[in-house]
Motif scaffolding. Structure first.
Motif: not given
Length: 152
Positions: A34-50
């Motif tokens: 769950x934490x991993x998924x939230x971090x991935x989503x935060x990285x996407x929303x922040x533009x780090x993961x495009x």
């Protein structure tokens, strides 16, 4: 966006093994799923993961020739860059287009099945691009290092 040590661990594992599931990433990065998924989503929303994409080995598909073409454009026409880019986008064998400041204005990365195919592309598609003042070709012999690894 602020990146934590856990984010860096997660990104390192994503770079090393891009096809891992969230559960496997979480395990390797020392996080819960769950934490991993939230971090991935935060990285996407922040533009780090495009996004995520497939990395295709063109050589494995029979494309044996790769050439880097460097162009200096005739800049007497204010629309030279836009016209050149628009035309270059229509050449299906162009896999990368870059613009530069300096003596080189544009660079195209071109692939071909063999030298005869490259010669056909060069004569019929590259030399017809608009506003070329100078052109220099660099044929790829080998790739020593390639990738988007970051010092995370």
């Amino acid at each position: 966006m602020q990146i934590t040590d856990a984010d860096r661990r997660l990104l390192r594992h994503m770079l090393a093994a891009p096809g891992l599931s969230v559960a496997d990433l979480a395990e390797r990065a020392g996080l819960t799923s769950a934490t991993c998924w939230r971090r991935i989503e935060r990285l996407r929303e922040g533009g780090v993961l495009r996004g995520e994409h497939a990395v295709i080995d063109w050589h494995a598909l029979g494309w044996e020739v790769e050439v880097s073409l460097r162009f200096t454009l005739d800049k007497t026409d204010p629309r030279a860059f836009d016209a050149f880019i628009a035309a270059a986008r229509n050449v299906s064998e162009v896999i990368e287009i870059q613009s530069f400041l300096g003596s080189t204005d544009m660079r195209l990365q071109v692939i071909a099945r063999d030298m005869a195919h490259y010669q056909e592309i060069y004569r019929n598609k590259i030399l017809t691009l608009p506003h070329i003042a100078e052109l220099d070709a660099l044929m790829l012999i080998s790739t020593i290092k390639s990738g988007a690894e970051l010092p995370l």
